[in-house]
Each structure stands twice: as structure tokens, then as C-alpha cells.
Design a protein around this motif. Structure first.
Motif, PDB file in Angstrom:
ATOM      1  N   LEU A 256       0.839  -1.205   0.000  1.00  0.00           N
ATOM      2  CA  LEU A 256       0.000   0.000   0.000  1.00  0.00           C
ATOM      3  C   LEU A 256       0.872   1.252   0.000  1.00  0.00           C
ATOM      4  O   LEU A 256       0.608   2.211  -0.732  1.00  0.00           O
ATOM      5  N   GLN A 257       1.915   1.241   0.826  1.00  0.00           N
ATOM      6  CA  GLN A 257       2.837   2.380   0.885  1.00  0.00           C
ATOM      7  C   GLN A 257       3.536   2.578  -0.467  1.00  0.00           C
ATOM      8  O   GLN A 257       3.646   3.698  -0.978  1.00  0.00           O
ATOM      9  N   ALA A 269      -2.516   7.792   2.137  1.00  0.00           N
ATOM     10  CA  ALA A 269      -2.093   6.490   2.649  1.00  0.00           C
ATOM     11  C   ALA A 269      -1.584   6.603   4.077  1.00  0.00           C
ATOM     12  O   ALA A 269      -1.858   5.732   4.906  1.00  0.00           O
ATOM     13  N   LEU A 270      -0.851   7.690   4.386  1.00  0.00           N
ATOM     14  CA  LEU A 270      -0.332   7.871   5.740  1.00  0.00           C
ATOM     15  C   LEU A 270      -1.473   8.014   6.745  1.00  0.00           C
ATOM     16  O   LEU A 270      -1.442   7.393   7.820  1.00  0.00           O
ATOM     17  N   ALA A 271      -2.490   8.769   6.393  1.00  0.00           N
ATOM     18  CA  ALA A 271      -3.627   8.937   7.300  1.00  0.00           C
ATOM     19  C   ALA A 271      -4.345   7.608   7.517  1.00  0.00           C
ATOM     20  O   ALA A 271      -4.747   7.269   8.643  1.00  0.00           O
ATOM     21  N   VAL A 285       2.655  -2.485   9.870  1.00  0.00           N
ATOM     22  CA  VAL A 285       1.973  -1.217   9.613  1.00  0.00           C
ATOM     23  C   VAL A 285       2.857  -0.063  10.073  1.00  0.00           C
ATOM     24  O   VAL A 285       2.953   0.982   9.405  1.00  0.00           O
ATOM     25  N   LEU A 286       3.528  -0.224  11.207  1.00  0.00           N
ATOM     26  CA  LEU A 286       4.436   0.799  11.721  1.00  0.00           C
ATOM     27  C   LEU A 286       5.531   1.109  10.698  1.00  0.00           C
ATOM     28  O   LEU A 286       5.844   2.288  10.438  1.00  0.00           O
ATOM     29  N   GLU A 287       6.127   0.099  10.118  1.00  0.00           N
ATOM     30  CA  GLU A 287       7.208   0.316   9.155  1.00  0.00           C
ATOM     31  C   GLU A 287       6.687   1.030   7.909  1.00  0.00           C
ATOM     32  O   GLU A 287       7.414   1.839   7.314  1.00  0.00           O
ATOM     33  N   ALA A 288       5.453   0.752   7.510  1.00  0.00           N
ATOM     34  CA  ALA A 288       4.879   1.465   6.370  1.00  0.00           C
ATOM     35  C   ALA A 288       4.659   2.932   6.708  1.00  0.00           C
ATOM     36  O   ALA A 288       4.892   3.819   5.868  1.00  0.00           O
ATOM     37  N   VAL A 289       4.203   3.201   7.933  1.00  0.00           N
ATOM     38  CA  VAL A 289       4.017   4.586   8.376  1.00  0.00           C
ATOM     39  C   VAL A 289       5.358   5.324   8.371  1.00  0.00           C
ATOM     40  O   VAL A 289       5.475   6.458   7.886  1.00  0.00           O
ATOM     41  N   LEU A 292       6.617   6.302   5.011  1.00  0.00           N
ATOM     42  CA  LEU A 292       5.926   7.466   4.459  1.00  0.00           C
ATOM     43  C   LEU A 292       6.312   8.753   5.173  1.00  0.00           C
ATOM     44  O   LEU A 292       5.757   9.820   4.878  1.00  0.00           O
ATOM     45  N   GLY A 293       7.239   8.640   6.137  1.00  0.00           N
ATOM     46  CA  GLY A 293       7.726   9.826   6.838  1.00  0.00           C
ATOM     47  C   GLY A 293       6.862  10.252   8.008  1.00  0.00           C
ATOM     48  O   GLY A 293       6.981  11.388   8.488  1.00  0.00           O
TER      49      GLY A 293
END
Length: 394
Positions: A256-257, A269-271, A285-289, A292-293
């Protein structure tokens, strides 16, 4: 010379007595054998109840020799051979039963099913398949279809597996729609490997229609869309999936990221990821966040003071406030600088080694662990038996 009838009169009673004695001897022999057969049978049953399989087999063999026409003794003997792993002897017993012309239809079907089980347990899948196919239209048809389905799935013959699953679905004894969707996804993977993306896309659409709540068809479709450089479609597919299957988000958070960045939807996507992380924290999910910075929502006091602007790496500290995690601690320490910096690489290697098993997935049915997520467990052949979380988070 005249014939003397005296000897004839004397021989008649003697012949009668000899005949009577012979019949009594045969009757006693028959009674003795009839007594021996049930005695051997009950002796074998007693050994079986006491888990003395060797002695039970010897007793049943004796009973079969005394009474070779007893089908139940043959079935008991064949099942014992199979349980002991003596598959060749079990096959001989059940093939002998099938060769008998006086066997009833029900016993013949039972022997055919037992023979198929012998081949299955022996790993002779081709012979097992042929034996199981002969059970069509019998009382054992449903059990035979289940065994055939297991054979085709184990040998990755997905077209045949899909056909059998469709037959089982038609019986309405259980639902096989999710498994049929998996079969279509497996066939789509084969089509992608062969370069037939259009055929694969049609199969994945069919799988999604068959099992709309299953996450795999959408995940595989998004991966195919990314391969075809259609990031907007991939992001739309995964965004819709996050509403239907939020618990499976750790499986596709990285994709998704990636799709969001390529399609220019990083903020959206970040939201989305931050909201889902707050509902159910997960290292994936944390690593994807972080990629995205962003920084996930944290508990009070988990992040630096407001005067210090948080950086993405602070997300690991926020995660530790939600739940203890050696993986998150190791990832945070990897970017820190310490007084004895010369020892940092050695310490970090040790931490990475310790956290590697924690990043595996574990089958809930058999406990098989793997770094890769499997929809079909290679250990126990179960479907959807892997939770979408790492071992550390279970």
C-alpha cells in the motif's frame, strides 16, 4: 461256487459303525475349528485393546486361517497393517477381498475405500487417485472427493483441485468457496509466470467475485497492477481492501505504501495507515508509516517533548509504548549513536540475530514457522491457517 451272504450281512453293520465314527470325527473337527476361530478373534481383540499390535496381528491371522470367509477379520487385519506402516501387507489383504466373487456391494465399496487409504498412507498418490475415482457414486464418494482434493492440492494440480472443490461445494455439506478462490489465485500465479497477465487478471476477478471477503484475490490483484505499472489501480484496490479486511493490513501495508508513493497519494495512505495502526498496532503497519515519513499515534510521554520535532524513527519508541517489542527496540537502536560507538556493529548484529525468528509467521494449525507468509501451509496443508501477524505479536 455259491456266494456266501453271511459276510455281506456282517459287513453292513461294520460299514455303518465306521461311517458313524467318521462323521463324529468330522463333526468334532468342525466344532473344534469353529471354537478356535472366535477364540483367536477375541484374543486379538484383547491384544488390540491393550495396544499390543504385534500379538493382535498374529491372533487375527490365525482367525483368518481358521475362517477365511470372514470379511470383518480381513478388514481388521488390513487396518492393523496400515496403522503399523506395513502398507504392502495391507494392500494384499484388501486386494484379496476385492478379488472375491461372493463379496457384497457394500463390502466391496468398503474394501475399495480401504485400499485407497493404503495407497494414500504409502504415498503412492497415482494409485490412490485411481482407487478413489472408482468410489464415485458410492457411500464413500464424499470422503473420496476430500482425499482427491488433498492429493491435487499437495501435487499443485490446481485445475483438478478446483473441479473437485466445485463438486464438494455442490453437495452443500460445507462451503468451499474460499478454497476455490485460492485455487484460482494459484492458477493466476502460474499464468503470471507464463506471461499471461490478462488471463491472470480475469482469474483474480473471478476469485474476488467468488470470495469477496477474502483478502488474497485483492492482494494478488494489486501486486499484478503494480507489475503493470498501474499504481493508481493498485492503491484503489488496497484502499478498498483496508475497509473490508482491516485485520489483514499487515500483509499488504508495505505494498500500500509503495503504490501510494508511486500514485502520488502518500498523504492519504499515511492517514489511513495511522488510523489502522491506532486500532491495531503492528510492526508491519508501523514500518509502512515510517516509510511514508510519519509517526504513529503515541501514548503520553512516549515521544520527545513538543520542543523537539519528532522524526520517523521515533515511531519505534511510540510502538514500544503500545506493546513491548524486541524488533522495534532493535530497529530504533540501529540508528542511535552511543558513547562506545566502536562496539555498536557487534551489538547490532547480535540483536538482529535475536530478532530474526520473531519476524516469522507461525501456522496456527501445526506450528510450522516461516519468514514468508503462506496461504497454504507447507507443513499441514491447511488453508488460511497463518495469522497475519509476526510471531512476536501473537
Amino acid at each position: 461256487m455259491d456266494f456266501d451272504f453271511t459276510w455281506l450281512l456282517l459287513s453292513l453293520p461294520i460299514a455303518f459303525v465306521l461311517g458313524w465314527l467318521a462323521s463324529r470325527f468330522d463333526l468334532r473337527q468342525l466344532r473344534f475349528e469353529n471354537r478356535q476361530a472366535p477364540k483367536a478373534y477375541f484374543r486379538g481383540l484383547n491384544f488390540l485393546l491393550n495396544e499390543q499390535q504385534d500379538q493382535a496381528i498374529d491372533a487375527f491371522i490365525e482367525a483368518v486361517q481358521n475362517d477365511p470367509d470372514t470379511q470383518e477379520l480381513h478388514f481388521a487385519l488390513g487396518n492393523l497393517f496400515r496403522r503399523r506402516g506395513e502398507y504392502q501387507r495391507a494392500v494384499r489383504v484388501h486386494e484379496h477381498l476385492l478379488s472375491r466373487g461372493d463379496l457384497s456391494r457394500a463390502d466391496r465399496d468398503r474394501a475399495q475405500h480401504a485400499l485407497a487409504q493404503d495407497f494414500l498412507r504409502a504415498g503412492l498418490l497415482d494409485r490412490a487417485e485411481a482407487a478413489l475415482q472408482k468410489l464415485e457414486g458410492t457411500h464413500y464418494e464424499n470422503a473420496a472427493l476430500l482425499s482427491l482434493l488433498a492429493i491435487y492440492e499437495r501435487s499443485r494440480e490446481w485445475v483438478q483441485a478446483a473441479a473437485v472443490a466445485q463438486k464438494l461445494d455442490a453437495t452443500e455439506q460445507a462451503s468451499y468457496t474460499a478454497r476455490r478462490a485460492h485455487h484460482l489465485c494459484e492458477q493466476a500465479d502460474e499464468q503470471i509466470s507464463a506471461g499471461n497477465a490478462t488471463t491472470a487478471s480475469a482469474m483474480l476477478q473471478q476469485a474476488a467475485a467468488l470470495a469477496p471477503d477474502a483478502p488474497r484475490p485483492a492482494i494478488d490483484m494489486a501486486a499484478l497492477q503494480l507489475r503493470r505499472d498501474d499504481a493508481n489501480a493498485a492503491f484503489a484496490t488496497l484502499r478498498a481492501l483496508s475497509e473490508r479486511a482491516p485485520l489483514a493490513l499487515p500483509l499488504y501495508a508495505a505494498m500500500l505504501q509503495q503504490a501510494a508513493v508511486a500514485a502520488g497519494h502518500a498523504g492519504e495512505a499515511l492517514a489511513l495507515l495511522q488510523r489502522r495502526y491506532e486500532e491495531s498496532p503492528s510492526i508491519d503497519v508501523l514500518e509502512a508509516v515510517i516509510a511514508l515519513g510519519g509517526v504513529p499515534p503515541a501514548l503520553p510521554g512516549a515521544l520527545p517533548s513538543p520542543d523537539d520535532a519528532p522524526v520517523p524513527r521515533d515511531g519505534y519508541i511510540a510502538h514500544l509504548a503500545h506493546q513491548p517489542s524486541l524488533v522495534a527496540a532493535s530497529r530504533w537502536l540501529a540508528g542511535e549513536r552511543f558513547e562506545h560507538e566502536q562496539f555498536h556493529p557487534q551489538v547490532q548484529r547480535a540483536l538482529d540475530q535475536a530478532t530474526r525468528p520473531l519476524m516469522r509467521y507461525r501456522c496456527a494449525a501445526c506450528g510450522f514457522e516461516a519468514h514468508q507468509y503462506f496461504w497454504h501451509c507447507p507443513g499441514c496443508q491447511a488453508w488460511d491457517s497463518y495469522p497475519p501477524r509476526r510471531v512476536e505479536e501473537l
